[in-house]
Write a protein that holds these residues in place. Structure first.
Motif, PDB file in Angstrom:
ATOM      1  N   THR A   1     -18.245   1.308   3.320  1.00 11.98           N
ATOM      2  CA  THR A   1     -18.502   0.572   4.614  1.00 11.98           C
ATOM      3  C   THR A   1     -17.315  -0.092   4.835  1.00 11.98           C
ATOM      4  N   VAL A   2     -17.295  -0.811   6.071  1.00 11.56           N
ATOM      5  CA  VAL A   2     -16.377  -1.654   6.511  1.00 11.56           C
ATOM      6  C   VAL A   2     -16.471  -3.234   5.561  1.00 11.56           C
ATOM      7  N   GLY A   3     -17.943  -3.694   5.394  1.00  9.43           N
ATOM      8  CA  GLY A   3     -18.222  -4.676   4.690  1.00  9.43           C
ATOM      9  C   GLY A   3     -17.708  -4.997   3.371  1.00  9.43           C
TER      10      GLY A   3
ATOM     11  N   ASP B   1      -5.494  -3.180  -3.010  1.00  7.56           N
ATOM     12  CA  ASP B   1      -5.605  -2.426  -1.654  1.00  7.56           C
ATOM     13  C   ASP B   1      -5.656  -0.921  -1.678  1.00  7.56           C
ATOM     14  N   VAL B   2      -5.043  -0.204  -2.621  1.00  5.53           N
ATOM     15  CA  VAL B   2      -5.311   1.290  -2.697  1.00  5.53           C
ATOM     16  C   VAL B   2      -6.779   1.425  -3.083  1.00  5.53           C
ATOM     17  N   MET B   3      -7.467   0.627  -3.948  1.00  2.00           N
ATOM     18  CA  MET B   3      -8.789   1.052  -4.011  1.00  2.00           C
ATOM     19  C   MET B   3      -9.815   0.779  -2.807  1.00  2.00           C
ATOM     20  N   VAL B   4      -9.310  -0.283  -2.080  1.00  5.09           N
ATOM     21  CA  VAL B   4     -10.276  -0.780  -0.687  1.00  5.09           C
ATOM     22  C   VAL B   4      -9.992   0.507   0.174  1.00  5.09           C
ATOM     23  N   TYR B   5      -8.584   1.115   0.411  1.00  2.32           N
ATOM     24  CA  TYR B   5      -8.682   2.301   1.158  1.00  2.32           C
ATOM     25  C   TYR B   5      -9.463   3.319   1.062  1.00  2.32           C
ATOM     26  N   LYS B   6      -9.654   3.520  -0.400  1.00  2.00           N
ATOM     27  CA  LYS B   6     -10.429   4.594  -0.892  1.00  2.00           C
ATOM     28  C   LYS B   6     -11.929   4.445  -0.732  1.00  2.00           C
TER      29      LYS B   6
ATOM     30  N   PHE C   1       0.918  -1.317   0.069  1.00  2.00           N
ATOM     31  CA  PHE C   1      -0.099  -0.050   0.046  1.00  2.00           C
ATOM     32  C   PHE C   1       0.856   1.375   0.022  1.00  2.00           C
ATOM     33  N   GLY C   2       1.901   1.253   0.706  1.00  2.00           N
ATOM     34  CA  GLY C   2       2.957   2.578   0.826  1.00  2.00           C
ATOM     35  C   GLY C   2       3.393   2.666  -0.513  1.00  2.00           C
ATOM     36  N   LEU C   3       3.810   1.681  -1.192  1.00  2.56           N
ATOM     37  CA  LEU C   3       4.629   1.809  -2.492  1.00  2.56           C
ATOM     38  C   LEU C   3       3.483   2.564  -3.496  1.00  2.56           C
ATOM     39  N   PHE C   4       2.291   1.885  -3.564  1.00  2.00           N
ATOM     40  CA  PHE C   4       1.451   2.689  -4.611  1.00  2.00           C
ATOM     41  C   PHE C   4       0.503   3.929  -4.203  1.00  2.00           C
ATOM     42  N   TYR C   5       0.466   4.196  -2.964  1.00  2.00           N
ATOM     43  CA  TYR C   5      -0.372   5.108  -2.390  1.00  2.00           C
ATOM     44  C   TYR C   5       0.492   6.454  -1.964  1.00  2.00           C
TER      45      TYR C   5
END
Length: 318
Positions: free
Chosen positions: A282-284, A271-276, A250-254
């Motif tokens: 929601t958490v789900g 991972d970046v998309m999930v963070y956004k 995540f750190g590399l791409f974000y």
């Protein structure tokens, strides 16, 4: 019959006995086993969130049981998104390149350093290559900004001094696949190299002494002694890497890309998309994405191990 099958057959013939050494080893493994149960197996209960419309409004357990079931609705955002293809392509594409370079380059450098006669020079090179591993992506991001900033970056200053035009690096997607691959290799090269170098230094020196007496060149020693001896470690690292093919750093791409919208097509991974999504949804949905990553990662690691076992059963992990 292979050696593993013979050993398995021999174990079946032996009567079951519990030795004092087994008790000692069991006690030794007990803390690790408890740690795995508490922090690796019990949290798996949280998978249920991926199938619920989970909302944080009180106690965790009460929310889990009170939240309504939504079936596979949380998974839809991952596969029905307009950018699903781009995100999956970036995740798998970058990881394939990382796996290849993450094996070839560390093996190459480990062999080169292993051939050095000076132990002092070998330690210096190892330390220099290992240091980037300890830097966080936040620090790397700041260093990258110092080089690539449009108005104050070192690279643009050099371009202007040489009569060129400055480049807005964070708005140019064509450069970033190379930047991201370079940074990933630069940061992880030393860590991977140490693993292979530890194996090389533990090899029996009599193999090399016999090869030298027979007139083998350095290339022949590497090809017929070092690489075959490294095969098990290389296969193990490959299988473990394949199991992470649906995960990205995540750190590399974000952090390194500074979440630039212009770099979406080349720097957005699962991972970046999930963070956004977590910031707006929601958490789900995040749990559903993590669940898909885990299932697919398990499937790929089992497939890779199965292929390795078909080719060379002694090199397989399971």
């Amino acid at each position: 019959m292979s050696s593993k099958a013979e050993q398995k057959e021999k174990r079946k013939r032996l009567p079951f006995r519990w030795h004092k050494q087994d008790t000692e080893l069991t006690l030794l493994a007990l803390p690790t086993t408890i740690w795995y149960i508490l922090f690796c197996f019990l949290p798996m209960f949280g998978i249920i969130i991926a199938f619920k419309n989970f909302r944080i409004s009180g106690g965790f357990l009460s929310n889990v049981f009170k939240s309504p079931w939504v079936g596979f609705k949380n998974f839809e955002f991952l596969f029905k998104s307009n950018d699903a293809w781009v995100i999956i392509r970036n995740t798998i594409g970058y990881n394939i390149i990382f796996i290849i370079l993450g094996i070839v380059l560390p093996v190459l450098f480990a062999i080169m350093i292993g051939l050095l006669h000076s132990r002092k020079a070998s330690k210096v090179y190892q330390t220099m290559m290992f240091l980037p591993y300890f830097l966080s992506w936040v620090v790397v991001s700041a260093v990258g900004w110092a080089f690539l900033s449009f108005d104050k970056g070192i690279v643009n200053s050099m371009l202007v001094n040489m009569g060129g035009d400055p480049v807005n690096w964070y708005m140019e997607p064509s450069y970033w696949p190379f930047f991201l691959i370079f940074l990933n290799v630069w940061k992880g090269l030393g860590y991977g190299m140490v693993i292979y170098l530890a194996t090389i230094t533990s090899l029996d020196s009599t193999y090399y002494e016999a090869a030298i007496i027979d007139g083998a060149s350095i290339w022949q020693q590497t090809r017929y002694i070092t690489l075959p001896m490294l095969k098990l470690v290389i296969v193990m690292m490959f299988i473990l890497s394949v199991g992470r093919i649906f995960y990205t750093d995540f750190g590399l791409f974000y952090q390194v890309t500074r979440d630039s919208n212009s770099l979406f097509n080349v720097a957005t991974t699962i991972d970046v998309m999930v963070y956004k999504q977590l910031k707006t949804a929601t958490v789900g949905m995040a749990s559903a994405a993590a669940f898909v990553q885990s299932v697919l990662g398990c499937a790929t690691i089992l497939t890779a191990n199965w292929i390795v076992r078909k080719i060379d059963s002694d090199s397989a992990m399971m």
